[in-house]
Design an enzyme around this catalytic site. Sequence first.
Site, short mmCIF file in Angstrom:
data_model
loop_
_atom_site.label_atom_id
_atom_site.label_comp_id
_atom_site.label_asym_id
_atom_site.label_seq_id
_atom_site.Cartn_x
_atom_site.Cartn_y
_atom_site.Cartn_z
N GLU A 153 199.07 113.53 78.16
CA GLU A 153 199.02 113.95 79.56
C GLU A 153 200.41 114.47 79.97
O GLU A 153 201.40 113.75 79.82
CB GLU A 153 198.66 112.70 80.36
CG GLU A 153 198.30 112.92 81.78
CD GLU A 153 197.83 111.60 82.45
OE1 GLU A 153 198.19 110.50 81.98
OE2 GLU A 153 197.11 111.70 83.44
N CYS A 164 195.64 112.30 87.73
CA CYS A 164 195.02 111.87 86.46
C CYS A 164 193.87 112.80 86.07
O CYS A 164 193.42 112.77 84.93
CB CYS A 164 194.44 110.47 86.57
SG CYS A 164 195.62 109.29 87.14
N GLU A 192 191.87 102.22 86.42
CA GLU A 192 191.73 103.68 86.49
C GLU A 192 193.00 104.22 85.84
O GLU A 192 194.07 104.18 86.42
CB GLU A 192 191.58 104.11 87.95
CG GLU A 192 191.01 105.50 88.11
CD GLU A 192 192.09 106.54 88.15
OE1 GLU A 192 192.42 107.07 87.06
OE2 GLU A 192 192.60 106.82 89.23
N LYS A 243 200.49 95.83 95.68
CA LYS A 243 201.84 96.19 95.23
C LYS A 243 201.87 97.70 95.10
O LYS A 243 201.31 98.26 94.16
CB LYS A 243 202.19 95.55 93.89
CG LYS A 243 203.67 95.78 93.54
CD LYS A 243 203.94 95.87 92.08
CE LYS A 243 203.57 97.18 91.46
NZ LYS A 243 204.26 98.39 91.97
C1 SIN Z 1 194.27 110.23 90.52
O1 SIN Z 1 194.97 111.10 90.08
O2 SIN Z 1 194.32 109.10 90.05
C2 SIN Z 1 193.30 110.43 91.65
C3 SIN Z 1 192.82 111.79 91.81
C4 SIN Z 1 191.65 111.91 92.74
O3 SIN Z 1 191.28 110.99 93.46
O4 SIN Z 1 191.04 112.99 92.72
#
Ligand code: SIN
Length: 479
Positions: free
Chosen positions: A380, A285, A251, A175
């Site tokens: 964040e 992230c 993640e 998805k």
């Molecule tokens: C992400 O922001 O989840 C992935 C970043 C990355 O693979 O470096």
Amino acid sequence: MRDVKSLQGKYLTDAWRTTERTFPVVEPASGAVLAHAADCAAAEASQAAEVAWEAFLAWRSTSAFARATLLARWHDLILANEEVLATTMAREMGKALKESRGEVRYAAGFVGWYAEEAKRVYGDLFPGQDPDKRLLAVPQPVGPAFGITPWNFPLAMVTRKAAPALAAGCTFVLKPAEQSPLSALLLADLWLEAGGPAGTLQVLPTADPAAVAGPLIADRRVRKLTFTGSTEVGRLLYAQAAASVKRISLELGGHAPSLVFEDADLDVAVAQVMASKFRNAGQTCVCANRVYVHRSLVDEFAARYTAAAERLVVGDPLDPATDIGPLVDEQAVAKVERHVADAVAGGARVTTGGKAAGGLYYPPTVLTDVAPDALMLREETFGPVAPIVAFDSDAEAVRLANDTEYGLAAYVYTRDLARAFRVSEALEYGIVGVNDGVPSAPYAPFGGVKQSGIGREGGPWGIEEYLSVKYVSLGLGPA
Ligand code: SIN
């Protein structure tokens, strides 16, 4: 010529199909509708679970060498289609074209790596107490996997999950994020062109994620859930997956600190914190979200960092000169505005940027004198904003860095090897970049601790998430 128009209104299960309802995919740069995507719901999700199970029964019995050949072809096709993939990504979620091209190669990297790794899923023959038994640990695919991927890496987060799953012998239902379904559909089309058997990789776009995710997570034939996205949503999915005791990889969010020590090479530190912070306009992230600099360097660092931020080109993501495209949507801009306003109200000084630039554009922004309770030091931001904060000792830097519920990535800038080891060991994070602002790679473990997630993606660790070990005890009987 493969293009997004040919995938309008379509989703992929055992074959391309269409839904009655569609939803618009809007270009962040212009607000124009790029295409209409199929709006899948519970019926399509249940059909996908059935297809995934049926396809799994055949796919798990194929040889690792056969799966490797298909993945290698998929890898080559992704690279051969770099321009259409990069352009589609740039248009549907606003990533600058030069970074989008890099992401196509990053995404292909996972496929190429797992094409090779498929052939290295070894079992063990291990010793026991009984001389008349032979004991084996046999790795087997966990079963159909369901993946939920974010918009910020519309290709790489898909291949980082789907490639190891397929290599291991699992089928995969995806998805994609509602902001970026088209890149995912193109990827799946390339898998079919590579010869990927029907039903091994399915893609269900939807404007209502819960409508698709609910039935797939509840379905007992789906044995694995893998999710990249916010911690908030990750917690809900974790709870839902408990009902059928699924294998799970999460993640989740990050709040990455960058620690610049007094012995750092300033050229390296400025360049790497820039790369880390402004990658994808701050929407990753692992982006540096908090920049802690030793007090002896903080003014010089801030001046050089501000000058570097001012050199970044903000503009149309399709322009090859652009460094920073638009943010993904209005909520993203609103969050950045809220964080900057809050920091300024708390006494922070904006050294560059600090004001939305029209549409969904927000310029690279640097702040100093940010108060410890500022929102941007607690949450964040997911935007192009760098708060710089001074520290006085290694212990204080580590304490500040660890003072968060997140634990995905952290960065250390130092030329002292002992400090590099001590600090990286003390940081409660899954990833530490030492003098390296962009450590992610297909062959390296990516994932967090604390509330940044469970499991690892990439490298040999990534395929383990799609394997379970079967213990076979073989009695030899009388000689
Ligand atoms: C992400 O922001 O989840 C992935 C970043 C990355 O693979 O470096």
